[in-house]
Structure formats: C-alpha cells, structure tokens
Design a protein around this motif. Structure first.
Motif, PDB file in Angstrom:
ATOM      1  N   ASN A   4       0.847  -1.200   0.000  1.00 21.79           N
ATOM      2  CA  ASN A   4       0.000   0.000   0.000  1.00 21.79           C
ATOM      3  C   ASN A   4       0.879   1.246   0.000  1.00 21.79           C
ATOM      4  O   ASN A   4       1.848   1.331   0.751  1.00 21.79           O
ATOM      5  N   VAL A   5       0.542   2.207  -0.818  1.00 22.17           N
ATOM      6  CA  VAL A   5       1.379   3.406  -0.913  1.00 22.17           C
ATOM      7  C   VAL A   5       0.572   4.647  -0.522  1.00 22.17           C
ATOM      8  O   VAL A   5       0.915   5.354   0.416  1.00 22.17           O
ATOM      9  N   MET A   6      -0.514   4.896  -1.244  1.00 19.19           N
ATOM     10  CA  MET A   6      -1.396   6.037  -0.968  1.00 19.19           C
ATOM     11  C   MET A   6      -0.645   7.381  -0.884  1.00 19.19           C
ATOM     12  O   MET A   6      -0.844   8.160   0.033  1.00 19.19           O
ATOM     13  N   THR A   7       0.237   7.608  -1.825  1.00 18.25           N
ATOM     14  CA  THR A   7       0.975   8.872  -1.832  1.00 18.25           C
ATOM     15  C   THR A   7       0.482   9.748  -2.975  1.00 18.25           C
ATOM     16  O   THR A   7       0.375   9.291  -4.114  1.00 18.25           O
ATOM     17  N   ASP A   8       0.179  10.996  -2.641  1.00 21.24           N
ATOM     18  CA  ASP A   8      -0.244  11.940  -3.665  1.00 21.24           C
ATOM     19  C   ASP A   8       0.923  12.202  -4.615  1.00 21.24           C
ATOM     20  O   ASP A   8       2.046  12.441  -4.181  1.00 21.24           O
ATOM     21  N   ILE A   9       0.639  12.139  -5.917  1.00 15.73           N
ATOM     22  CA  ILE A   9       1.711  12.259  -6.910  1.00 15.73           C
ATOM     23  C   ILE A   9       2.343  13.647  -6.881  1.00 15.73           C
ATOM     24  O   ILE A   9       3.511  13.815  -7.214  1.00 15.73           O
ATOM     25  N   LEU A  10       1.593  14.633  -6.474  1.00 18.43           N
ATOM     26  CA  LEU A  10       2.151  15.985  -6.441  1.00 18.43           C
ATOM     27  C   LEU A  10       2.634  16.391  -5.047  1.00 18.43           C
ATOM     28  O   LEU A  10       2.944  17.544  -4.803  1.00 18.43           O
ATOM     29  N   HIS A  92       5.498  24.036 -17.989  1.00 22.72           N
ATOM     30  CA  HIS A  92       4.905  24.707 -16.827  1.00 22.72           C
ATOM     31  C   HIS A  92       6.019  25.004 -15.836  1.00 22.72           C
ATOM     32  O   HIS A  92       7.122  24.463 -15.955  1.00 22.72           O
ATOM     33  N   GLU A 126      -1.892  22.423 -12.599  1.00 25.56           N
ATOM     34  CA  GLU A 126      -1.671  21.258 -11.724  1.00 25.56           C
ATOM     35  C   GLU A 126      -0.635  21.520 -10.638  1.00 25.56           C
ATOM     36  O   GLU A 126      -0.607  20.818  -9.639  1.00 25.56           O
ATOM     37  N   PHE A 127       0.242  22.509 -10.841  1.00 20.56           N
ATOM     38  CA  PHE A 127       1.408  22.642  -9.964  1.00 20.56           C
ATOM     39  C   PHE A 127       1.347  23.907  -9.131  1.00 20.56           C
ATOM     40  O   PHE A 127       1.404  25.014  -9.666  1.00 20.56           O
ATOM     41  N   LEU A 152     -10.007  22.826 -15.657  1.00 17.93           N
ATOM     42  CA  LEU A 152      -9.231  22.826 -14.406  1.00 17.93           C
ATOM     43  C   LEU A 152      -8.614  24.194 -14.138  1.00 17.93           C
ATOM     44  O   LEU A 152      -8.647  24.700 -13.024  1.00 17.93           O
TER      45      LEU A 152
END
Lengths: 223, 110
Positions: A4-10, A92, A126-127, A152
């Motif tokens: 299990n990781v559950m890490t936000d990619i950003l 970006h 996104e950033f 977005l």
C-alpha cells in the motif's frame, strides 16, 4: 506482494510550494501565479501593472518561458526586479523551479510578486508554486468556449482577466457567454474586463491587487 | 512527463523500503478533472522507468468520475460537462467529492 502506498503524486511539489509560501509570507509578499495561453497578453499586462502600481506597491516578476530572455528584457525597462527562468522542454513552472530562482530575487524590496507561468492552458494549473492566488488571462481572440475546454485552470483561478476587449468588435467573441462559461466551471471566480492597449480596466485590476494585499497584510502599501 | 517521473519515484521508494527486487505493477488513481491522457502517461512511464526497479512494470490507471455534492440540499450527483449546478435545487455552491485524485494507491512487487 502488494504494498500500500497512498501517496499523492504531487506531494513532493506541494511540500516545496509550502516552503516557498512561508518564505513569501515572512517577507510580506503577495504572490500571484499568472497563467494563460501563449499570446494572451501576460507580459503586456505586467508592463501596464508596473505603471499602475508605481508609488503604491512594489512589483517583482519571475517569468517562465521555454526559451529566450525577451520577457525579462521587456520588463526591466520598467525598473522592476525580474528573474527569467527557461524551462527547456517543460511546459509549466513547478515549485522546485521557483525555489531555485528565489536566491536571485530580493524579496525584501517586493510587495507583489507575480510569477508569469509558461503559456499553456493545461499543465500550469496542476502545480502549486507557493502562490496566494492563481489568476489567469483569457483574450477575446481565443474564443468564449475556452473555460469549458480547459476547466481545471478556470476552476483553480481566483480571478479571470478578459483581455483585448478593444478587439471585441472584430471577433465573434461573446463576452456574456465567456463569463457564463467561466462561472459554470467556477461560480466563485472574479472577472475583470481589460485592454492593455487602451488601458481600460487596468485601474480595476490594480484595485483588485491592492485589495488582496490589504486583506493579507492589513496595510495599504509599502511603508 | 513530470507526473510519470513522480509516479516512478514514489513507486521505487516504496519498493526499496520493502527491499523488493522489482516492481511488477503500479496502481494509480486519477480523477476525471485532472485531464490526464492515459496513453500518453503510460508511454512516458514506460520510457522513463527503464533502468529502475519499475522497468517493465504495468501502469494501471483507475479513473474516478467527477462527483459533486450540493452544499444547499446535500444532493450527490455526477458533474457532466463541468457544469457545477445541482440537478435537484439548481444550487451552485458545489463541493467536489471525487474527480481531483492523483495518487499512487499501491504497487505490486516481487
């Protein structure tokens, strides 16, 4: 085996953005992340803003482009601190690029720092880079349906500047339709109509900036 | 490309922590509002994972629809065409409850 990781990619980006933000806050900088498609008028807006804020708030700019230092050369004529970032292939700016530029910026002499992002209606949204607000420009030559095509960015922005309104009569751009589309995607978005050529609306935009500065720091302008 | 890089970094860090030999699969949750093009992300992931623990791993993207909740009448609904309007009371104060996800959920290793 499953891990299990559950890490936000950003997450890594957001962590650096939070550090940038702390640094800006400690220097009493209001920071705006300015986004738009290429040619919407970001640099010209900053030229007009420099004139409008003179004697009221001290403007500084970090400008991102894929190549060239042309924007920096244009803006330095207005006696502003300007740092140019060339992103190479990146479309970006991210928090780490801004962190790398900060040693070259004297934040103590800036009230409003505008980070002019790379011209692009997709990735910059996104950033986070450590800004107080994301704001964007839509110019009337781009079309009134853009908020629906690039939701977005409109969703993330606090303020929409509709630029080049002096050209309205030469285009089929419907101003009411554009605003309705932007508000469908983001009911809370503030909208100001401007023309950097005629100067229309620039004082409204400057008033928005002053209002944000005052709300954040409780004072009108530089000491 | 930046997203592919981040996914690989996160997956490799998790695999190294468990002392895994290699990563077979990476499961990523992607919200509709993120505007990710799956084929493009999978292509970048394949290229950039070469010579890492994630080389040859399968990138599985699980998309989550854009769902809103009306703050006025508490109705949950699917947001169509990015119109943030409640279908029941036409309220516009909408909270996004799903559709902005962008995270590595888990990885498959051996």
């Amino acid at each position: 085996m499953k891990i299990n990781v559950m890490t936000d990619i950003l997450e890594a980006n957001d962590r650096i953005a939070a550090v940038n933000r702390q640094l800006f806050d400690s220097h009493k900088n209001l920071v705006l992340n300015l986004m738009s498609s290429p040619g919407a008028g970001k640099t010209m807006l900053l030229e007009k803003t420099a004139q409008a804020l003179r004697g009221k708030l001290r403007l500084g700019v970090i400008v991102g482009d894929v190549e060239t230092a042309r924007d920096k050369e244009r803006l330095e004529k207005y006696d502003l601190p300007v740092v140019q970032l060339n992103t190479g292939s990146a479309c970006h700016l991210d928090a780490n690029m801004i962190a790398s530029a900060l040693p070259h910026v004297d934040l103590t002499n800036i009230d409003v720092l505008v980070i002019e992002n790379v011209g692009n209606l997709v990735c910059p949204a996104e950033f986070r880079v450590g800004e107080d607000f994301k704001i964007m420009i839509l110019s009337v030559t781009e079309g009134d349906e853009k908020p629906l095509k690039y939701p977005l960015m409109f969703r993330e922005s606090s303020l929409l500047l509709i630029n080049k309104i002096d050209l309205l009569k030469y285009t089929n751009f419907n101003l009411d339709e554009a605003k309705a589309n932007a508000r469908k995607v983001n009911p809370n978005i503030e909208i100001v109509d401007i023309s950097c050529v005629t100067g229309e609306g620039i004082s409204d935009w400057a008033a928005w900036l002053s209002g944000c500065y005052k709300r954040k720091f409780g004072t009108n302008s530089l000491a | 490309m930046a997203l592919a890089r981040n996914i690989i970094d996160i997956a490799v860090a998790a695999a190294e922590k468990e002392k895994a030999d290699r990563i077979i699969g990476v499961n990523v949750v992607v919200g509709e509002l993120r505007g990710i093009i799956p084929a493009q992300l999978i292509f970048c992931f394949g290229l950039m994972s070469e010579n890492t623990l994630a080389a040859g791993a399968h990138l599985n993207l699980e998309t989550r629809p854009l769902l809103g909740r009306c703050r006025t009448c508490q109705e949950d609904f699917a947001v169509k065409d990015y119109m943030y309007v409640c279908p029941r009371c036409e309220g516009q104060d909408i909270e996004i409850v799903s559709g902005t996800e962008l995270r590595v959920r888990d990885i498959e290793v051996e």
